[in-house]
Scaffold this motif. Structure first.
Motif, mmCIF file in Angstrom:
data_model
loop_
_atom_site.group_PDB
_atom_site.id
_atom_site.type_symbol
_atom_site.label_atom_id
_atom_site.label_comp_id
_atom_site.label_asym_id
_atom_site.label_seq_id
_atom_site.Cartn_x
_atom_site.Cartn_y
_atom_site.Cartn_z
ATOM 1 N N LYS A 108 0.922 -1.160 0.511
ATOM 2 C CA LYS A 108 0.090 0.045 0.251
ATOM 3 C C LYS A 108 0.924 1.175 0.101
ATOM 4 C CE LYS A 108 -4.018 -2.472 1.969
ATOM 5 N NZ LYS A 108 -4.816 -1.994 0.497
ATOM 6 N N LEU A 109 1.675 1.270 0.623
ATOM 7 C CA LEU A 109 2.912 2.447 0.035
ATOM 8 C C LEU A 109 3.851 2.760 -1.297
ATOM 9 C CD1 LEU A 109 5.713 1.284 3.671
ATOM 10 C CD2 LEU A 109 2.997 3.067 3.158
ATOM 11 N N TYR A 110 3.344 1.644 -2.127
ATOM 12 C CA TYR A 110 3.985 2.046 -3.560
ATOM 13 C C TYR A 110 2.876 2.027 -4.429
ATOM 14 C CZ TYR A 110 7.714 -1.355 -2.927
ATOM 15 O OH TYR A 110 8.991 -1.696 -1.777
ATOM 16 N N PRO A 111 2.853 4.109 -4.830
ATOM 17 C CA PRO A 111 2.059 4.382 -5.444
ATOM 18 C C PRO A 111 1.511 4.310 -7.104
ATOM 19 C CG PRO A 111 3.587 5.771 -4.935
ATOM 20 C CD PRO A 111 4.201 4.812 -4.521
ATOM 21 N N TYR A 112 3.022 3.441 -7.464
ATOM 22 C CA TYR A 112 3.044 3.428 -9.020
ATOM 23 C C TYR A 112 3.143 1.851 -9.475
ATOM 24 C CZ TYR A 112 3.698 8.387 -9.272
ATOM 25 O OH TYR A 112 3.562 9.533 -8.644
ATOM 26 N N TRP A 113 2.399 1.546 -10.213
ATOM 27 C CA TRP A 113 2.135 0.133 -10.103
ATOM 28 C C TRP A 113 2.335 -0.444 -11.816
ATOM 29 C CZ3 TRP A 113 2.091 -3.863 -6.737
ATOM 30 C CH2 TRP A 113 2.332 -4.046 -5.457
ATOM 31 N N GLY A 114 3.107 -1.735 -12.062
ATOM 32 C CA GLY A 114 2.518 -1.429 -13.703
ATOM 33 C C GLY A 114 1.381 -2.572 -13.868
ATOM 34 N N GLN A 115 1.058 -3.248 -14.647
ATOM 35 C CA GLN A 115 -0.402 -4.338 -15.634
ATOM 36 C C GLN A 115 0.211 -5.565 -14.883
ATOM 37 O OE1 GLN A 115 1.297 -3.125 -17.345
ATOM 38 N NE2 GLN A 115 2.582 -4.894 -18.603
ATOM 39 N N GLY A 116 1.162 -6.384 -14.767
ATOM 40 C CA GLY A 116 1.789 -7.265 -14.808
ATOM 41 C C GLY A 116 2.339 -8.224 -15.606
#
Length: 123
Positions: A108-116
């Motif tokens: 939850k501390l990571y604001p930016y994510w990829g689609q996997g």
């Protein structure tokens, strides 16, 4: 616009290798740590590895230590996860995520994510 894109997944036999890539844009890449997470079918997402901004800190889950290697190329805004000696239990969707400051296993501390990217290891 922030973009985080994983690639390099695929189908591989047990014992094989894959190199996953995480390319990012839209933020100051050098100021962000990058974490890799994975989610297997029916299971919660778990932290796999993390690399600090200057690559001085490398972190691995016990389940992948000695088999996976994380590294980054800040000139290319890309982080790589070299996965060797793959096992069927490594089958999962692998995600990379970016956060400022320090590595954390708390997603939850990571604001930016990829689609996997899907990794499937056959026995």
């Amino acid at each position: 616009e922030v973009q985080v894109v994983e690639s390099g997944g695929g189908l591989v036999q047990a014992g094989g290798s894959l190199r996953l890539s995480c390319a990012a844009s839209g933020f100051t890449f050098d100021d962000y740590v990058i974490g890799w997470f994975r989610q297997a079918p029916g299971k919660e997402r778990e932290g796999v590895s993390c690399i600090t901004t200057s690559s001085t800190g490398l972190y691995y889950a016990d389940s992948v230590k000695g088999r996976f290697t994380i590294y980054r190329d800040n000139a290319k805004n890309t982080v790589y996860l070299q996965t060797n000696s793959l096992k069927p239990e490594d089958t999962a969707v692998y995600y990379c995520a970016a956060k400022p400051y320090s590595c954390s296993g708390y997603e939850k501390l990571y604001p930016y994510w990829g689609q996997g990217t899907q990794v499937t290891v056959s026995s």
